[in-house]
Structure formats: C-alpha cells, structure tokens
Design an enzyme around this catalytic site. Structure first.
Site, PDB file in Angstrom:
ATOM      1  CG  HIS A  71       7.988   1.655  -5.200  1.00 10.86           C
ATOM      2  ND1 HIS A  71       8.177   0.352  -5.632  1.00 10.86           N
ATOM      3  CD2 HIS A  71       7.392   2.184  -6.214  1.00 10.86           C
ATOM      4  CE1 HIS A  71       7.604   0.494  -7.304  1.00 10.86           C
ATOM      5  NE2 HIS A  71       6.724   1.596  -7.566  1.00 10.86           N
ATOM      6  CD  GLU A  72       5.655   5.588  -5.038  1.00 15.33           C
ATOM      7  OE1 GLU A  72       5.732   6.114  -6.312  1.00 15.33           O
ATOM      8  OE2 GLU A  72       5.284   4.436  -5.246  1.00 15.33           O
ATOM      9  CG  HIS A 102       8.876   5.209  -9.256  1.00 10.11           C
ATOM     10  ND1 HIS A 102       8.662   4.847 -10.273  1.00 10.11           N
ATOM     11  CD2 HIS A 102       7.538   4.777  -8.441  1.00 10.11           C
ATOM     12  CE1 HIS A 102       8.219   3.922 -10.613  1.00 10.11           C
ATOM     13  NE2 HIS A 102       7.497   4.560  -9.391  1.00 10.11           N
ATOM     14  CG  HIS A 125       6.850  -0.347 -12.018  1.00  9.73           C
ATOM     15  ND1 HIS A 125       5.924  -0.063 -12.074  1.00  9.73           N
ATOM     16  CD2 HIS A 125       7.311   0.289 -10.732  1.00  9.73           C
ATOM     17  CE1 HIS A 125       5.204   0.675 -11.490  1.00  9.73           C
ATOM     18  NE2 HIS A 125       6.037   1.017 -10.612  1.00  9.73           N
ATOM     19  CB  CYS A 126      12.362  -3.678 -10.766  1.00  7.55           C
ATOM     20  SG  CYS A 126      14.292  -4.931 -10.712  1.00  7.55           S
ATOM     21  CB  CYS A 131      13.422  -5.663  -7.098  1.00  6.70           C
ATOM     22  SG  CYS A 131      14.612  -3.903  -7.050  1.00  6.70           S
ATOM     23  CB  CYS A 135      17.589  -5.831  -7.353  1.00  6.24           C
ATOM     24  SG  CYS A 135      17.519  -5.170  -9.059  1.00  6.24           S
ATOM     25  CB  CYS A 185      17.233  -1.386  -9.089  1.00  2.00           C
ATOM     26  SG  CYS A 185      16.164  -1.462  -9.996  1.00  2.00           S
TER      27      CYS A 185
HETATM   28 ZN   LIG Z   1       5.865   2.838  -8.765  1.00  2.00          ZN
HETATM   29 ZN   LIG Z   2      15.807  -3.720  -9.120  1.00  3.28          ZN
END
Ligand SMILES: [Zn+2]
Ligand SMILES: [Zn+2]
Lengths: 452, 179
Positions: free
Chosen positions: B129-130, B133, B139-140, B145, B164, B167
């Site tokens: 996640h990070e 970014h 954010h999805c 995801c 996903c 993304c």
């Molecule tokens: Zn985030």
């Molecule tokens: Zn996504």
C-alpha cells in the site's frame, strides 16, 4: 470522482496542516493549506472547496469560528469541519450554531474522519450531478417517441439526454397515463445502455412473493410451484435498465431488498444463497406522492433518497394543452396504420372538444379516445361527433346530466338549438361559437328542423 | 541502476523484514536493497507515547541513498500524525520516502494471542500500500485492492495482498513499464 474535489486545511501549525493534507491527498483529493483565517478566506474567494477543515484555535484575531463565518458568507453551502484540541460544550455549540457541519476533536480516529469525508463527498457528488444536469435544460428537444412542444416537457427530454449515460437512479413522478415508461425508455435509448435490455416491471400488478421472484428470480423448489430456476428481471436487465413502475406500492420487505440492490448492486435469488451481481440502471416511477408516503412512514426514507437521485416530474396533460393537437395527429398517424383506416385529420370542432376536455387519464386516455373515435369514424376526418363519448364520460362540473338513451343527433340538435338561442338568433355568432362555418350550420338547422 | 530500498529500525524482526522485502520485490518486479536505520527516539512524543511520522519521513529524505528510486522504512513503533490517533503508515504521494508501522498489525496489540500468519499477511499488504503511494497510486475504491484505504485491521484483513487490475495498470504506467 474524488479528484474533482478540493479540500482546504486551515491551521496555524504547519505540521498539523501538512500532515492532514498529505493524508487526504492519499485519498485522491486535491488539498490546499492555509496558515491563518485570513489566508483561508483569501483562498476561498478564489475558489470554492468541497470541504474546509478549520482549526478552532488560531492566533491573529481570527479564530476558527470567525474564519468559518467569513467562508460561509462567500459560499453558503460550504461544508466546514471544525477541528479542536479539547472538546468544550460551549465551543461545539457555537460552531454548530454558526453552521459547522461537523466538529472533530484531535487526535481523531482515522476511520471517523474517513467516514465523515466520504459522507460529505457523496452528497456533493449527487448535488453536483443534479445541478450540472439542470443547468443545461434550456435547449429545445423532441426526443424519440415523446411528442411535445411544452417547455416543461422539453426540459424533461433535455434532462433525459443529459442523464442518459449516467448510472444514477431516476425517479419519475406523474399521474397515471402521463407517459412515465416512455420517458424511461427515452433515457435508456439515449444512453450507452441502448443496445442492452430495457426491462419494465409493474410493481402494483403482483402479490409480494410473486413480485419478489419476478424481480430477483428463484431457485428450483424455493416455493410451491417453483419447478425450475428462474431468472429475475434484475438479471435480465444486466447491463441495461430496469423500469420499476408503481414503486410506491411495494411492501416494506421488498423496500429493504430493493435498497440492498441499489446499495450493493447485488442480490440473492429467492431460496438461493449465491450472491448475484448485476450492472443495472434503475429508473423507478410512481403516481403517488412518495415524499408524502415517506412523511407518513409508508415508504422508507433511505430508499426514497436512493431512488430520487434524479427527479423527473411529468406534468399532467391538462397542464400542457398545447400538446393535444400534436398528440392527436401523432396518434392518427400511428393508429391509421394499425387500424387500416385512412383518416387524415381531426376537424376543428373535434379539436376544440379535445382541448377542453380535462383528461384525468392523461396521454393514455387521449390515445384511447383517438383509437375509439377512429374505429367508429366513417370518413377521413374525425369530427366532434366521433368524440361524443368524451362528453358523456366526463361532464364538466357545471354541466347538466345527459338523459339516458340520448343519441348523437339528439345531442347535436340540442347543442345547436341552445347555441342559437343564446346568440339571440345571430347565425354568424352561433356558427363561430360552435366552431363550424355558416353554411354547415344552415344545413344542420335544416336537417334538424330547428326553429329560429 | 536504481534500487527500491527497504530500511528497518533496529527492533524490527529480521525474518519478517526479509519476507516483506521479498514480497515487495515480487510485486514491483525490481531489485530491492536493505538498509539499516537508527532508532526513532527523536520522533517520540512522551505525551502520546507514540512516534511522529513526519520527522521520520524528513530524516529518511536526508538519508536517501543516491542509487535509490524509492525508500520504504519499516518499524515496530506506533506512528501518528497530529490530527489522527494513529497511522498504519505514511508515504509521500508520488514521492521518495514512506514508512510502515508493524505495531498495530500484530494481534498482541489488540490483546489477542500472537498470530504470525496474520501479522505477515497484514505487513505485506501495508508495505504494498505505502509503496503504491510512492509510485503515485491513490486509494482505490475496490475494497479488495491493496490500495483501498484501511483505517482498521479488519479492513486490512478483508483486502487482498495484491493490487487490482486498474491499480496494476496505473502502476505500470507510473513506473514506465509497458503494459
Ligand atoms: Zn493509503
Ligand atoms: Zn485498486
């Protein structure tokens, strides 16, 4: 959608400002910061932000409340969230009174802020969708099968085109027979779902359990008579549009089921445990006042707001009488073909009769009337006599009762005699009132042996 | 050649660190290098008994290696930004440095029995996640995801340890990899 929205974070402490801004940017928002109330108001003057996060305590003579009031002066609809380090009841009350949408105490749970922002943005998205659509309504339209030169109807048709390619739910309100399904079809046909199914369901026609399986389908053996699996209308409409007519009549249980479909875009077949996902645009219609039904707790308010994302109110036919000649000719064209009749037009007197009628059953009643008149009509022109059933069916309030067994000829004789009497024997005036020319009137006087 | 760096503070368990590095290497498809960091005492807030993430990111920028494309730090310390009670992690959107905290990814934090599987699974997701970014992903809306926003471990647990399709496509574009 998120990236359209801009947020302003106002705090005198840089780290506060920048860290919240950074956190919100990860969510896709465009975030500006201001280090004082004054700077915030300057920025608000340049553009309107979707949300303002404003720290309550700021030095320099302009605290959060003052900042909020000035921003609100510029943007009365601004969503303002006041941030404070310590919750005191007094400041909370002041903030709310001055129009703060929310009040958060820092440090705040991330889930709380995230939910709050989502809630505000969701409402903004809906409002924006609606205003964009309504701004573009002045253009002239005559789309598909909806025939009208009435300005309100043209606005509606323009709206239909504008919203055709959105997935937003539409609620069509209007009396019976105003053509709600026609409008729903126009929306479907004008959008990118046109090649996909348009499935119409009348919710009033079926009992609750039948309607449930009609909408959602059922599994084999889920109830007596369910001999095999059946696809519901929602599945049939996948990729396209489902038109739910008479939505005001559905039971509380179905209201819940429908709400779920609108929220999750998924449902279960009756007797089934497998979740079915669909991509369906919902267009609902009602002849009852749903707002009132909500007020009386007969209809769920959350469902109403889900349905009423875009609202279309179709005026009754009596409120757009200028459309009557247009519609009459439209039906003549359409029905001549179907009925195998060669009827070319409506006579002037017949038209006057049609224009004066109240049409409680709206366009559908007009269509039925046209068909009935055309079936019995002998010539190429529909005359007032062909529509005599209208006068019988719906006497105007101050009118007299028609004696049973009266024939059209008797009626016409009475009408002509009365009109001549009222015109004090002036044939020219009587002919004008009756909407016929003088020679025709003379013929009729002769035919009916009316004394002068 | 630029490397994706994964840096760790001293208290981070090395085995977990290795697992996260491997997961990041697989997902982002490039060579990943390790890096040792000092402790985060400089960012400690005695009143909150937590560590401020902003000064940590600032320090990471100062220590950013010349051959690094991105620098993701991991720590066992509980992180916060002033307005929030905590953050699972923080990264500069489309920037160079980010950090993930393991503190709240452990069952122990919530008074539950330790569960290594659950912990590792969560740390993969937050590391992805990070790092997402850092490569400019926001954010999805797809709840499964790895880029969907999680503000609770429950939400972390309900997402997949992967991006996903949308993304992934965006990521390829941002990384300059042909689709
Ligand atoms: Zn985030
Ligand atoms: Zn996504």
């Amino acid at each position: 959608m998120k990236t359209h929205w801009q947020i302003l974070v106002v705090d005198d402490e840089e780290v506060m400002c920048e860290s919240l801004a950074a956190w919100l940017r990860e969510d896709g928002y465009v975030v500006d910061t201001a280090r004082s109330g004054r700077e915030a108001v300057e920025k608000a003057r340049e553009r309107d932000y979707a949300i303002y996060f404003v720290d309550l305590k700021m030095p320099g003579g302009m605290d959060g409340i003052e900042t909020m009031m000035q921003v609100r002066h510029l943007h009365p609809d601004a969503s303002i969230i006041i941030i404070t380090a310590y919750a005191t009841v007094d400041t909370a009350i002041t903030a709310m009174k001055e129009g703060a949408q929310e009040y958060i105490v820092k440090p705040c749970n991330p889930e709380e802020i995230s939910l709050l922002v989502n809630r505000i943005i969701k409402v903004k998205n809906l409002q924006r969708e609606n205003t964009i659509l309504r701004k573009k309504l002045t253009r002239q339209y005559c789309v598909h099968d909806v025939v009208s030169k009435n300005p309100r109807m043209q606005e509606i048709m323009a709206l239909c085109e504008e919203i055709a390619s959105l997935r937003s739910t539409v609620l069509i309100q209007g009396e019976s027979g105003t053509g709600k399904e026609l409008v729903a079809r126009a929306i479907h046909n004008a959008g990118d779902r046109a090649s996909k199914p348009f499935v119409a369901v009348s919710c009033a026609a079926l009992a609750e359990t039948l309607l449930e399986s009609e909408l959602f389908g059922h599994e084999k053996g889920s109830f007596t008579g369910a001999n095999h699996q059946k696809q519901g209308k929602f599945e049939m409409a996948d990729g396209g549009t489902i038109f739910l007519d008479e939505i005001g009549d559905i039971s509380p249980k179905l209201q819940v089921d429908l709400l779920r479909v609108l929220q999750d875009r998924s449902f279960y077949r009756v007797g089934g445990s497998e979740e079915v996902r669909v991509d369906v645009r919902v267009v609902a219609a009602t002849h009852v006042n749903l707002r009132q039904a909500v007020a009386e707790a007969r209809f769920r308010d959350d469902l109403f707001y889900r349905l009423n994302v875009i609202e279309i109110r179709i005026p009754p036919l009596r409120a757009r009488r200028e459309d009557i000649p247009l519609l009459a000719n439209h039906f003549i064209e359409q029905l001549s073909h179907e009925l195998g009749k060669e009827i070319s037009e409506v006579s002037e007197d017949a038209l006057r009769l049609l224009m004066d009628h109240e049409w409680p059953g709206n366009v559908r009643e007009l269509e039925n009337a046209m068909e009935r008149a055309m079936v019995t009509c002998r010539g190429a022109i529909l005359t007032a006599a062909d529509f005599s059933f209208l006068a019988q069916a719906a006497p105007s309030p101050q009118s007299w009762a028609i004696p049973p067994g009266m024939t059209i000829e008797q009626m016409e004789r009475l009408l002509i005699a009365t009109t001549i009497e009222r015109a004090q024997g002036n044939i020219k005036e009587a002919a004008t009132t009756l909407g016929i020319d003088r020679s025709t009137l003379y013929e009729k006087i002769k035919k009916y042996e009316i004394p002068r | 050649m630029k490397y994706l760096y994964v840096a760790a503070t001293p208290e981070v368990e090395r085995e977990a660190l290795a697992a996260v590095m491997e997961r990041v290497a697989t997902e982002f498809g490039g060579p990943v290098r390790g890096m040792e960091l000092g402790n985060l005492d400089f960012a400690y807030d005695a009143g909150r008994r937590q560590y401020a993430s902003i000064p940590v990111l600032e320090q990471l920028l100062q220590r950013f290696p010349q051959d690094a494309s991105k620098l993701l730090a991991v720590t066992e310390r509980d992180l916060y930004i002033p307005v929030l009670t905590f953050v699972f992690g923080q990264a500069q959107l489309g920037g160079r440095v980010g950090i993930v905290s393991f503190a709240r990814l452990r069952q122990e934090f919530y008074g539950l029995a330790p569960d290594r599987e659950v912990f590792l699974e969560r740390s993969y997701k937050e590391a992805l996640h990070e790092t997402g970014h850092l490569f400019g992903l926001i954010h999805c809306p797809e709840g499964e995801c790895a880029m969907s926003l999680s503000t609770t471990v429950r939400q972390i647990d309900s997402k997949h340890n992967a991006f996903c399709a949308a993304c992934t496509a965006k990521l390829r574009r941002h990384m300059g990899v042909p689709a």
